[in-house]
Structures are given as structure tokens and as C-alpha cells.
Design a protein around this motif. Structure first.
Motif, short mmCIF file in Angstrom:
data_model
loop_
_atom_site.label_atom_id
_atom_site.label_comp_id
_atom_site.label_asym_id
_atom_site.label_seq_id
_atom_site.Cartn_x
_atom_site.Cartn_y
_atom_site.Cartn_z
N ASP A 27 27.76 9.25 63.21
CA ASP A 27 27.18 10.59 63.22
C ASP A 27 27.39 11.25 64.57
OD1 ASP A 27 26.30 10.24 60.62
OD2 ASP A 27 24.36 9.41 61.26
N VAL A 28 27.59 12.56 64.54
CA VAL A 28 27.79 13.36 65.75
C VAL A 28 26.91 14.59 65.66
CG1 VAL A 28 29.43 14.68 67.13
CG2 VAL A 28 30.16 12.54 66.06
N ASN A 29 26.15 14.85 66.69
CA ASN A 29 25.31 16.05 66.79
C ASN A 29 25.53 16.64 68.17
OD1 ASN A 29 23.45 18.06 66.54
ND2 ASN A 29 21.69 16.73 66.14
N HIS A 30 26.21 17.78 68.23
CA HIS A 30 26.65 18.30 69.53
C HIS A 30 26.66 19.82 69.52
CE1 HIS A 30 28.63 18.15 73.43
NE2 HIS A 30 29.51 19.03 72.99
N THR A 31 26.33 20.41 70.67
CA THR A 31 26.45 21.85 70.90
C THR A 31 27.54 22.09 71.93
OG1 THR A 31 24.11 22.24 70.40
CG2 THR A 31 25.27 23.94 71.67
N PHE A 32 28.52 22.88 71.58
CA PHE A 32 29.66 23.16 72.46
C PHE A 32 29.30 24.34 73.37
CE2 PHE A 32 31.47 20.90 68.93
CZ PHE A 32 32.47 20.12 69.50
N ASP A 33 28.77 24.02 74.56
CA ASP A 33 28.50 25.09 75.54
C ASP A 33 29.80 25.70 76.04
OD1 ASP A 33 25.77 24.62 75.30
OD2 ASP A 33 25.82 23.06 76.85
N THR A 34 30.84 24.90 76.12
CA THR A 34 32.19 25.36 76.45
C THR A 34 33.15 24.73 75.46
OG1 THR A 34 32.53 23.54 78.00
CG2 THR A 34 31.65 25.61 78.90
N THR A 35 34.33 25.30 75.38
CA THR A 35 35.34 24.74 74.49
C THR A 35 35.76 23.36 74.99
OG1 THR A 35 36.14 26.95 73.96
CG2 THR A 35 37.60 25.11 73.44
N GLY A 36 35.61 22.35 74.16
CA GLY A 36 35.93 20.99 74.60
C GLY A 36 35.92 20.01 73.45
N LEU A 37 35.75 18.73 73.79
CA LEU A 37 35.80 17.65 72.82
C LEU A 37 34.45 16.94 72.73
CD1 LEU A 37 39.20 15.99 73.85
CD2 LEU A 37 38.84 17.69 72.07
N CYS A 38 34.16 16.43 71.55
CA CYS A 38 33.01 15.55 71.36
C CYS A 38 33.40 14.51 70.32
CB CYS A 38 31.77 16.33 70.94
SG CYS A 38 31.75 16.81 69.20
N GLY A 39 32.83 13.33 70.42
CA GLY A 39 33.17 12.28 69.48
C GLY A 39 32.76 10.92 70.02
N LYS A 40 33.56 9.92 69.68
CA LYS A 40 33.26 8.55 70.06
C LYS A 40 34.40 7.98 70.91
CE LYS A 40 29.46 8.61 67.76
NZ LYS A 40 28.16 8.61 68.48
N LEU A 41 34.03 7.54 72.12
CA LEU A 41 35.02 6.99 73.04
C LEU A 41 35.52 5.63 72.56
CD1 LEU A 41 36.50 7.26 75.78
CD2 LEU A 41 34.53 6.15 76.83
N ASN A 42 34.61 4.73 72.24
CA ASN A 42 34.95 3.40 71.73
C ASN A 42 34.56 3.35 70.25
OD1 ASN A 42 35.78 2.22 74.35
ND2 ASN A 42 33.62 2.49 74.86
#
Length: 288
Positions: A147-162
């Protein structure tokens, strides 16, 4: 032109025609007894509206509704056994940009050998989205869902590193990696900042002492667009292209050695653990 003529055309997109006509009084208007009756004035009005852009407007709205109803994205990557050799550590495989849940310009980033700071042997998976959007979603590789719950304050990436070990994320018989994205909730905050300078003549005086210069005032306008959850009947599934070699053509140190081999038949069954809930519509748009 060769005939020395000029052709001028007019395309009528929208027009309104109105007709207002008064009823004419007859020369003789008598009652039953033969006496002249008073004439009651009357008029007839007609208004007609023709819009030749209805089809384009309907298509635009239909495209927007398809974007809102698309809540699941599937990305099938072929030739998984060649990924580690052609995409070393820190080299990403990027999907085509797609629109879903009313949000434009999203993209999946898969690192077969892991991101620069990931653990050895672990693959990484990220999602990029425009600034101002908030997503509550889940990323899935094979049978592993996170599961991912994220707010993009700037244009970028979110996810799982490992995310998981690479050898566990693909089926060795089909030799493919199936990545999916399920969006549960999403909303976008659109913020516009405007500066309001005063008029040129404001603050000008004829005093010996110069007037203090005025400072422009600023304002901020914020618009929030929500994409609520949809029932399974209205869910759309979007399939991303599976050809991956061209995604990395701008990185000189990462190239496919020996050219591309023929892709396997994509009609083969998926891994037993990769099922999903929802309806696959034959009209789901393909990204090309």
C-alpha cells in the motif's frame, strides 16, 4: 493558385436564430351582429439554437469520464530473464505516461536491479505523479502487494525502495513481470498564485516629498478535485505497452545486447497469484 482564384470558407460552429412577428390586423373584423370588434394585438416568437460542436464536446466529456473510471493499471514486461543484464543497478524501466482517476501524467518506474540506495538483490518500484495530487493506492508485482499513501508536494517519485527480491517477482515459465497499480482514492489540489499591482496613477502626489512606492498585493486560488471510489461495475482497466527496450534509449551505459528477441505470446495465462477484482472493458484505451 494556378487558376488565379481565392477561396474563402465559413464554418458555422454555433448560431441562434430568433423570429418575432406580429399578427396582422384584418381589414374588417366584425362580430356576429355585424358590429366592428376591437382587435387584440398578438405576436409570434420563435427561437432556434444550433450547435455543431456537440459531437466534439461529447467526446471530450467521454474521454474525461474514462480517465475518472480507470482505477487499475497493468504493465506486463517481457523477457524478464534479460533485465538484470541490460538494466544494471540504478537503471530504470519507465512505462508510458497514463491518466487514471482523473489525474494526468502518471508513470511507473521499475528498477530490476534496485535503486542506487536499495539493498543488494532487491528490486524497486516507484510511481510519479504531478504536483498537488494525493493518492491512496497499492502497487503489486506478481503476488506481492504493498500500500502507498502519499501527497505530492512537488513533482517526484513515491513507492518502495526495497520491494522484493528480483528472482521472486516473475514467472519463469512465462518469463515476464506483471506490475499493477490500483487507485483507491485520489484528489488533486490546483493552486494558482496571482500578483495584483496597483494602477500607475495610484499614490502619485505633487508634494515636495515623494510618495512611498506601493507594493503589489498577492492572492492564492486553490481548487480541489476529488475522485471518489467507484463500484466494480464501473471500473476500467488500462493496459500499458509491454515493449521495454526503447524505454532506456537515452542512457548510453545501458543498452540491449544482441538486439531484441521475439516477444512471447501475451495471450498465455498469468501467474495464478496475479488475479484482480474488477471488470476489463474491451473499450479500455491502449497507450501507444
Amino acid at each position: 493558385s494556378t487558376q488565379n482564384t481565392l477561396t474563402v470558407g465559413v464554418e458555422v460552429l454555433e448560431c441562434i436564430a430568433e423570429l418575432d412577428k406580429k399578427c396582422e390586423k384584418p381589414e374588417v373584423y366584425l362580430d356576429e351582429n355585424g358590429d366592428e370588434k376591437p382587435w387584440l394585438e398578438s405576436s409570434f416568437k420563435l427561437s432556434r439554437h444550433v450547435n455543431n460542436r456537440v459531437l466534439d464536446m461529447v467526446k471530450t466529456q467521454m474521454d474525461y469520464m474514462k480517465k475518472r473510471m480507470t482505477r487499475r493499471i497493468e504493465w506486463r514486461l517481457e523477457q524478464a530473464s534479460l533485465m538484470l543484464a541490460n538494466f544494471p543497478r540504478g537503471a530504470p524501466m519507465r512505462s508510458k505516461e497514463f491518466d487514471a482517476a482523473g489525474i494526468d501524467g502518471m508513470q511507473l518506474h521499475f528498477y530490476p536491479a534496485g535503486y542506487d540506495t536499495s539493498m543488494q538483490g532487491m528490486c524497486s518500484l516507484f510511481l510519479s505523479a504531478p504536483q498537488g495530487c494525493t493518492l491512496r493506492c497499492s502497487l503489486q508485482i506478481g503476488a506481492e502487494k504493498k500500500d502507498v499513501n502519499h501527497t505530492f508536494d512537488t513533482t517526484g517519485l513515491c513507492g518502495k525502495l526495497n520491494y522484493m527480491r528480483f528472482e521472486w517477482c516473475f514467472d519463469k515459465e512465462d518469463d515476464c513481470v506483471i506490475i499493477s497499480l490500483d487507485i483507491h482514492e485520489a484528489h488533486v489540489d490546483l493552486v494558482a498564485k496571482v500578483s495584483h499591482p496597483p494602477p500607475v496613477a495610484v499614490g502619485v502626489r505633487s508634494f515636495p516629498k515623494e510618495a512611498q512606492p506601493l507594493i503589489p498585493l498577492g492572492s492564492t486560488m486553490k481548487l480541489t478535485r476529488y475522485a471518489d471510489s467507484l463500484p466494480d461495475v464501473l471500473r476500467e482497466v488500462k493496459i500499458l505497452p509491454s515493449l521495454w527496450a526503447g524505454k532506456n534509449r537515452f542512457e548510453l551505459d545501458v543498452k540491449v545486447s544482441g538486439g531484441l528477441k521475439p516477444l512471447k505470446d501475451t495471450k498465455k495465462g498469468r501467474p495464478k497469484s496475479g488475479g484482480f477484482a474488477g471488470r476489463r472493458s474491451p473499450s479500455s484505451p491502449l497507450l501507444r
